[in-house]
Design a protein around this motif. Structure first.
Motif, PDB file in Angstrom:
ATOM      1  N   ALA A   1       0.825  -1.206   0.000  1.00 51.77           N
ATOM      2  CA  ALA A   1       0.000   0.000   0.000  1.00 51.77           C
ATOM      3  C   ALA A   1       0.857   1.253   0.000  1.00 51.77           C
ATOM      4  O   ALA A   1       0.401   2.323  -0.437  1.00 51.77           O
TER       5      ALA A   1
ATOM      6  N   ASN B   1       4.042   4.763  -3.732  1.00 52.25           N
ATOM      7  CA  ASN B   1       2.750   4.091  -3.512  1.00 52.25           C
ATOM      8  C   ASN B   1       2.096   4.779  -2.336  1.00 52.25           C
ATOM      9  O   ASN B   1       2.750   5.028  -1.311  1.00 52.25           O
TER      10      ASN B   1
ATOM     11  N   ALA C   1      -1.674   4.234  -1.185  1.00 54.09           N
ATOM     12  CA  ALA C   1      -3.048   3.750  -1.300  1.00 54.09           C
ATOM     13  C   ALA C   1      -3.948   4.417  -0.271  1.00 54.09           C
ATOM     14  O   ALA C   1      -3.512   4.818   0.812  1.00 54.09           O
TER      15      ALA C   1
ATOM     16  N   ILE D   1      -6.623  -3.270  -3.145  1.00 55.43           N
ATOM     17  CA  ILE D   1      -5.901  -2.029  -2.865  1.00 55.43           C
ATOM     18  C   ILE D   1      -6.491  -0.930  -3.739  1.00 55.43           C
ATOM     19  O   ILE D   1      -6.602  -1.099  -4.961  1.00 55.43           O
ATOM     20  N   SER D   2      -6.844   0.196  -3.129  1.00 50.38           N
ATOM     21  CA  SER D   2      -7.539   1.260  -3.851  1.00 50.38           C
ATOM     22  C   SER D   2      -6.861   2.591  -3.600  1.00 50.38           C
ATOM     23  O   SER D   2      -6.443   2.891  -2.480  1.00 50.38           O
ATOM     24  N   GLY D   3      -6.770   3.412  -4.651  1.00 53.38           N
ATOM     25  CA  GLY D   3      -6.200   4.734  -4.468  1.00 53.38           C
ATOM     26  C   GLY D   3      -5.875   5.415  -5.778  1.00 53.38           C
ATOM     27  O   GLY D   3      -6.250   4.961  -6.869  1.00 53.38           O
TER      28      GLY D   3
ATOM     29  N   THR E   1      -4.642  11.250   0.911  1.00 50.34           N
ATOM     30  CA  THR E   1      -5.171  10.466  -0.206  1.00 50.34           C
ATOM     31  C   THR E   1      -6.673  10.691  -0.337  1.00 50.34           C
ATOM     32  O   THR E   1      -7.334  11.115   0.617  1.00 50.34           O
TER      33      THR E   1
END
Length: 726
Positions: free
Chosen positions: A90, A165, A167, A262-264, A282
């Protein structure tokens, strides 16, 4: 020096103390629980995600989703790269010394009540060796069964760090199988639903288009847990990202058949340079977990959106007549005045002037020039926008206007004066999408310019009632003269610059309705909808295609947020069929009224009156999708009012086969104990309602268990039934 040593020792003592203290953190709605727990190594893991247990002590019986702390299988709440994380992380960072590893350990957490229905949990994680902090946030909406997750990343290193990264959320599941429904398409064919099994490895859904990010794939998904997603049964995860820019969802099934979601923001070309003392926030990942299929999940998301996210979520919406299909770029004051008379005749609330009203040195006669020069074209509109607003007021209707303030044609005065305001490569041939380029909203001067487009129009015309805000081009030729040596920040800072502008507009004009448009459905996210009352689903207004498009968007968005217009895209479809399709959502017209036959004109007038009478059921009611257009030649859905006193049933025959066997449509959401009178509404002049069930009374129990024969074998045929409890 001695103080520094003591500070480090104190920090290590605190960390050591944290490492041996076990903390269990429960994030719960009325139906769902996400439970996190610290381990002996001081790190935070997901313990449980599923239906909420009645007894909180039962969570102590759960076995954490990890075999050990060193074998790479741990379900860490926010896993980082460079340690024993064997799968997609993440979080990733490059420290000042070039080190690529961070170990995040639990420090503290805090739970606060936002309202009687909403709680927010903040969890602080820190690295032992580097001054890096990550805060995890979870906001739980109890009644609506929705959880919103985001992170805040900050550091106190001596120089900027790069995060590669970042996330918004990491979720884990353990089921026998997984099935992903994704929503893909292109211009005029948005949100095509397809379901595929997820097996070992990674599946990514992402966008790299920058401004018009949703062009090919939408920022939402559904995962069926154990079986394919179904409308009325089964476990599903439904998730969406609140971000009007590049996004990425990663679905990874590991060697033990665990699923990581995993989202973002998409980190593509965006390894963000973060200064010391600054915070990177985020976007929100918004999700619901349903044990009763996608229908229940959708209703929860719709309710949440109306209550907490959609601008003016419980307010009314303006019906309208748009000029585009009547005139295109070819209009003047006289033509527009006559269209305002038609607006009044139809009975809609507003006349909307579309593209083509601006620019003088390069008059907007087509889409090759003028974009960026937001003064009325004198040859078309010698008296400017104020004369149009006055003409609308004389007719007793409101006036709205189209703008595309983030974009510019190279053939414009704005481009001549400020080429440095444009995202474009300084040393390569330019690529034009729809003959235009994108303004650099990371630049504060450009933000000021875009704000002033709206502010000037509103200051000059305080009665201006509506903006259609368009965005037709993805970001191409990606280079910012403003960001200089931080080109990797452009995709993110562009969106943040857009939000700064929209925040100012919303603060100064809080009650101004606006439509979020992007060449159709190129922007469909819940952060954008903080600022917009509705979005334009697609430039494709063929009613047959719209049945599929509106079905897809309804998975995540309430009807009142979806603009649907009656047009002439499909002349083979009757005006009734076209209207019945558009009345599922927020109704508008983009049609030459004078080309309609007299009886069709009369029908449009009566349909607007009918819509105004029943639209509150559509806007505020619970939606039930009854028959999918993907499963045959017919489709049906209904809306049920909150008190279950009223409901509307929409039924459509698309292209049925000759002599096809038809099944009754079973209603949902009614009160089984109530009696409902059924009436067919929105009929053409002189048409008779369906005698089989019109004006008859049925129990809610009958309507839900037996149903009504509302389908026919007629092509492009439709019915709307009004159900009223007696």
């Amino acid at each position: 020096m001695r103080k520094k040593v003591l500070s480090i020792l104190f920090f290590l003592i605190v960390v050591a103390h944290t490492a041996v203290r076990s903390e269990t953190i429960q994030i719960t709605t009325n139906e769902t629980a996400l439970v996190l727990q610290t381990a002996s190594n001081g790190r935070l893991y997901q313990l449980y995600l599923g239906p909420r247990l009645r007894n909180v002590n039962d969570y102590t019986n759960l076995v954490p989703g990890m075999k050990s702390k060193t074998d790479g299988q741990a379900w860490e709440a926010y896993p980082v790269s460079g340690t024993e994380t064997f799968f997609e992380p993440a979080f990733g960072i490059r420290h000042n010394d070039g080190n690529l590893t961070t170990v995040l350990q639990y420090v503290s957490h805090n739970v606060k009540k936002i309202s009687d229905d909403v709680t927010e949990t903040e969890i602080v994680l820190k690295d032992q060796l580097y001054p890096v902090q990550v805060k995890l946030f979870y906001r739980a909406f109890a009644k609506d069964n929705v959880i919103e997750a985001w992170t805040e990343i900050s550091h106190k290193e001596k120089k900027p760090v790069n995060i590669n990264n970042y996330a918004s959320s990491m979720l884990y599941w353990k089921r026998s199988g997984y099935y992903l429904t994704e929503f893909s398409g292109d211009w005029a064919k948005e949100v095509n639903m397809s379901t595929v099994p997820l097996s070992f490895g990674k599946k990514m859904i992402d966008s790299k288009l920058g401004s018009r990010a949703d062009l090919h794939v939408s920022p939402f998904f559904t995962v069926g847990l154990g079986e394919k997603p179904a409308e009325d049964h089964g476990e599903v995860l439904m998730g969406t990202l609140g971000w009007t820019g590049n996004f990425r969802f990663t679905f990874e099934v590991d060697n033990e058949n665990n699923l990581r979601v995993i989202s973002g923001i998409n980190p593509y070309a965006s390894d963000y340079t973060l200064d010391p003392g600054k915070t990177f926030t985020t976007p929100s990942f918004i999700f619901t977990f349903s044990t009763r299929g996608t229908g229940k999940g959708s209703r929860d998301l719709h309710s949440w959106a109306r209550n907490y996210r959609l601008k003016d979520g419980h307010g009314d919406r303006l019906t309208l007549l748009n000029n585009w299909e009547s005139t295109g770029f070819d209009f003047n004051e006289t033509k527009l005045d006559s269209l305002m008379v038609e607006t009044k005749y139809l009975g809609v609330d507003m006349f909307l002037l579309d593209d083509g009203w601006f620019a003088n040195k390069f008059p907007r006669k087509d889409d090759t020039q003028g974009l960026g020069d937001w003064e009325p074209t004198k040859s078309k509109l010698p008296n400017g926008v104020p004369a149009l607003v006055k003409a609308a007021t004389r007719e007793g209707v409101k006036f709205g206007i189209w703008i595309e303030p983030e974009m510019v044609n190279p053939k414009s005065e704005l481009f001549e004066k400020h080429p440095d305001w444009v995202i474009m490569l300084p040393n390569r041939e330019r690529y034009y999408y729809r003959n235009q380029l994108v303004l650099d909203l990371s630049n504060p001067a450009v933000q000021e310019h875009v704000f002033n487009v709206v502010d000037h129009l509103m200051t000059e015309n305080p009665q201006l009632a509506y903006f259609k805000w368009d965005c037709n081009s993805p970001i191409t030729n990606i280079y910012s003269s403003w960001l200089k040596d931080r080109q990797n920040n452009l995709y993110v800072d562009y969106v943040r610059g857009l939000y700064k502008v929209l925040d100012r507009i919303k603060a100064k004009y809080p009650d101004l309705p606006m439509m979020l448009c992007s060449g159709g459905g190129g922007r469909t996210d819940y952060e954008g909808l903080r600022y917009f009352t509705e979005f334009w689903c697609s430039d494709n207004t063929d009613p047959v295609e719209r049945l599929f498009i509106q079905w897809g968007y309804s998975q995540f968005f309430p009807a009142k947020s979806m603009a649907a217009h009656v047009t002439s895209w499909n002349h083979a479809a009757s005006i009734k069929f076209r209207l019945d399709v558009a009345m599922q959502c927020k109704l508008g017209f983009d049609i030459n009224v004078k080309e309609l036959r007299p009886e069709e004109q009369e029908f449009c007038k009566s349909a607007v009156a009918t819509y105004n009478r029943v639209k509150n059921i559509i806007f505020e009611g619970d939606q039930y999708r009854l028959v999918s257009p993907y499963e045959g030649n017919h489709t049906s859905l209904m809306y049920v009012g909150g008190s279950k006193q009223q409901a509307l049933l929409f039924a459509y025959d698309i292209f049925p086969r000759f002599g096809e066997s038809l099944l009754p449509v079973k209603c949902q959401g009614l009160d089984p104990e109530k009696k409902y009178r059924v009436r067919e509404i929105n009929l053409m002049p002189g048409a008779s309602p369906a005698a089989a069930f019109n004006d008859k009374v049925y129990s809610g129990d009958y309507l839900m268990k037996v149903g009504l024969d509302v389908f026919s074998t007629n092509k492009m045929h439709s019915r709307i039934l009004e159900l009223t409890a007696e």
